[in-house]
Enzyme design. Sequence first.
Site, PDB file in Angstrom:
ATOM      1  N   TYR A  12       0.829  -1.207   0.000  1.00  0.00           N
ATOM      2  CA  TYR A  12       0.000   0.000   0.000  1.00  0.00           C
ATOM      3  C   TYR A  12       0.861   1.253   0.000  1.00  0.00           C
ATOM      4  O   TYR A  12       2.065   1.198   0.251  1.00  0.00           O
ATOM      5  CB  TYR A  12      -0.965  -0.010   1.190  1.00  0.00           C
ATOM      6  CG  TYR A  12      -0.335   0.272   2.533  1.00  0.00           C
ATOM      7  CD1 TYR A  12       0.402  -0.691   3.202  1.00  0.00           C
ATOM      8  CD2 TYR A  12      -0.463   1.527   3.130  1.00  0.00           C
ATOM      9  CE1 TYR A  12       0.986  -0.419   4.435  1.00  0.00           C
ATOM     10  CE2 TYR A  12       0.106   1.801   4.361  1.00  0.00           C
ATOM     11  CZ  TYR A  12       0.835   0.820   5.012  1.00  0.00           C
ATOM     12  OH  TYR A  12       1.411   1.102   6.219  1.00  0.00           O
ATOM     13  N   ARG A  64       8.263   3.966  -4.925  1.00  0.00           N
ATOM     14  CA  ARG A  64       8.328   3.010  -3.807  1.00  0.00           C
ATOM     15  C   ARG A  64       7.307   1.896  -4.024  1.00  0.00           C
ATOM     16  O   ARG A  64       7.598   0.728  -3.791  1.00  0.00           O
ATOM     17  CB  ARG A  64       8.080   3.740  -2.475  1.00  0.00           C
ATOM     18  CG  ARG A  64       8.194   2.827  -1.277  1.00  0.00           C
ATOM     19  CD  ARG A  64       8.221   3.584   0.041  1.00  0.00           C
ATOM     20  NE  ARG A  64       6.964   4.240   0.334  1.00  0.00           N
ATOM     21  CZ  ARG A  64       6.759   5.050   1.372  1.00  0.00           C
ATOM     22  NH1 ARG A  64       7.743   5.313   2.210  1.00  0.00           N
ATOM     23  NH2 ARG A  64       5.591   5.613   1.574  1.00  0.00           N
ATOM     24  N   LEU A  74      11.071   1.159   7.188  1.00  0.00           N
ATOM     25  CA  LEU A  74      10.478   1.602   5.925  1.00  0.00           C
ATOM     26  C   LEU A  74      11.244   2.836   5.437  1.00  0.00           C
ATOM     27  O   LEU A  74      11.448   3.765   6.219  1.00  0.00           O
ATOM     28  CB  LEU A  74       9.003   1.958   6.129  1.00  0.00           C
ATOM     29  CG  LEU A  74       8.325   2.314   4.814  1.00  0.00           C
ATOM     30  CD1 LEU A  74       7.888   1.044   4.084  1.00  0.00           C
ATOM     31  CD2 LEU A  74       7.150   3.237   5.010  1.00  0.00           C
ATOM     32  N   ARG A  84      -5.132 -20.418  -0.757  1.00  0.00           N
ATOM     33  CA  ARG A  84      -3.950 -21.218  -1.047  1.00  0.00           C
ATOM     34  C   ARG A  84      -2.751 -20.336  -0.742  1.00  0.00           C
ATOM     35  O   ARG A  84      -2.726 -19.180  -1.158  1.00  0.00           O
ATOM     36  CB  ARG A  84      -3.973 -21.536  -2.548  1.00  0.00           C
ATOM     37  CG  ARG A  84      -3.207 -22.719  -3.020  1.00  0.00           C
ATOM     38  CD  ARG A  84      -3.670 -23.088  -4.441  1.00  0.00           C
ATOM     39  NE  ARG A  84      -3.449 -22.003  -5.398  1.00  0.00           N
ATOM     40  CZ  ARG A  84      -2.292 -21.767  -6.016  1.00  0.00           C
ATOM     41  NH1 ARG A  84      -1.248 -22.522  -5.780  1.00  0.00           N
ATOM     42  NH2 ARG A  84      -2.172 -20.780  -6.868  1.00  0.00           N
ATOM     43  N   GLU A 129      12.625   2.464  14.132  1.00  0.00           N
ATOM     44  CA  GLU A 129      11.739   3.538  13.665  1.00  0.00           C
ATOM     45  C   GLU A 129      10.525   3.541  14.586  1.00  0.00           C
ATOM     46  O   GLU A 129      10.558   2.918  15.646  1.00  0.00           O
ATOM     47  CB  GLU A 129      11.341   3.317  12.200  1.00  0.00           C
ATOM     48  CG  GLU A 129      10.629   1.997  11.957  1.00  0.00           C
ATOM     49  CD  GLU A 129      10.184   1.807  10.507  1.00  0.00           C
ATOM     50  OE1 GLU A 129      10.003   2.793   9.788  1.00  0.00           O
ATOM     51  OE2 GLU A 129       9.998   0.631  10.120  1.00  0.00           O
ATOM     52  N   LYS A 179       6.292  -1.998   2.147  1.00  0.00           N
ATOM     53  CA  LYS A 179       5.112  -1.407   2.788  1.00  0.00           C
ATOM     54  C   LYS A 179       3.908  -2.326   2.573  1.00  0.00           C
ATOM     55  O   LYS A 179       3.128  -2.136   1.642  1.00  0.00           O
ATOM     56  CB  LYS A 179       4.881  -0.004   2.190  1.00  0.00           C
ATOM     57  CG  LYS A 179       4.039   0.920   3.035  1.00  0.00           C
ATOM     58  CD  LYS A 179       4.185   2.345   2.559  1.00  0.00           C
ATOM     59  CE  LYS A 179       3.136   3.296   3.125  1.00  0.00           C
ATOM     60  NZ  LYS A 179       3.165   3.470   4.563  1.00  0.00           N
TER      61      LYS A 179
HETATM   62  N1  PMP Z   1       7.765   3.891   8.986  1.00  0.00           N
HETATM   63  C1  PMP Z   1       6.612   3.207   8.994  1.00  0.00           C
HETATM   64  C2  PMP Z   1       6.602   1.869   9.683  1.00  0.00           C
HETATM   65  C3  PMP Z   1       5.458   3.712   8.386  1.00  0.00           C
HETATM   66  O1  PMP Z   1       4.325   3.001   8.377  1.00  0.00           O
HETATM   67  C4  PMP Z   1       5.522   4.977   7.761  1.00  0.00           C
HETATM   68  C5  PMP Z   1       4.334   5.541   7.012  1.00  0.00           C
HETATM   69  N2  PMP Z   1       3.237   5.799   7.784  1.00  0.00           N
HETATM   70  C6  PMP Z   1       6.727   5.690   7.802  1.00  0.00           C
HETATM   71  C7  PMP Z   1       7.837   5.107   8.408  1.00  0.00           C
HETATM   72  C8  PMP Z   1       6.850   7.060   7.175  1.00  0.00           C
HETATM   73  O2  PMP Z   1       6.885   6.966   5.778  1.00  0.00           O
HETATM   74  P1  PMP Z   1       6.445   8.184   4.859  1.00  0.00           P
HETATM   75  O3  PMP Z   1       7.291   9.343   5.255  1.00  0.00           O
HETATM   76  O4  PMP Z   1       6.715   7.713   3.475  1.00  0.00           O
HETATM   77  O5  PMP Z   1       4.999   8.430   5.134  1.00  0.00           O
END
Ligand code: PMP
Length: 283
Positions: free
Chosen positions: A33, A52, A199, A101, A175, A143
């Site tokens: 997503y 991405r 991420l 499956r 994070e 993601k």
């Molecule tokens: N880390 C995680 C685990 C996330 O789910 C997100 C997005 N909500 C981010 C970092 C931040 O990513 P972005 O700056 O692309 O929204």
Amino acid sequence: MSGFAYYNGEFYPLDGLSIPITNRAFYFGDAVYEVFLGVGEAVYQCEEHISRLFSNLRKLSIPLLYNKEEITALISHTMKKSGIGESLVYLQVSRCAKERRHSALNTAHDLLITVSPYSLKPSEERISLITHDDLRYYYCDIKTVNLLPSVIASTEAEKAKADEAVLHRGDTVTECAHSNIAILKGNRLLTHPANNLILPGITRKNLLKACVKERVPFEERPFTVSEMMEADEIIVTSTTRAGRLVGKIDGKSVGGRATDCGESLCKILYEQFAQFKQQNLTL
Ligand code: PMP
């Protein structure tokens, strides 16, 4: 939340959409997503999000019937049809198969786009975090909708009346449950390397660019929980919040020793969006 949706070729009011059980996100969390900020028909940092998305689709061999230009046009069209001015756009690509499956071979494309009202506001209010074990797997760079550990950590944060949970594997901060995190220490910014444990956030990248602009040296290297607790400032970044300074972790006051630098970096992140909004609201 009211909103509008596209699902596999048809448009719906969000609360009138049903997803068939053949969608493998339901059984397996087999979906990737993206979350975008939208203004009118324009998507903020569209190219970065779409890149991405395509990289994630490739990593999981999820089929998508559209190329980058076509999917971008479809997102804009859905935003236009929604009639929503400022929005949060959610896009999910899953795959579907008649029977349950595990193997994903011979499955078909399944595409959902939703548009809901959302307005990113500037805020200088510091946010609060709780610390939480990072209990996720080793595909954190993709993601996907396998978000149970993030759900658990976010729920614990909300119970503690905090805004986010900062995750750590052993002593190493990775994070947050749904954001990236960086610290300022001695006028240098540190953030975890963009490997399979985090991420690669679009806003994290913007923060590093803001560091270049502000001449703040940065290092992509892991830092520990105690380094974070003693940091001059802590900055949390995500699409839906831009950049925010942290005031409390586990109820203890943190940061506040490099406020000017921290605020300037966060301001750049918001201003970048504000400029985009200004350009696109008038269209
Ligand atoms: N880390 C995680 C685990 C996330 O789910 C997100 C997005 N909500 C981010 C970092 C931040 O990513 P972005 O700056 O692309 O929204």
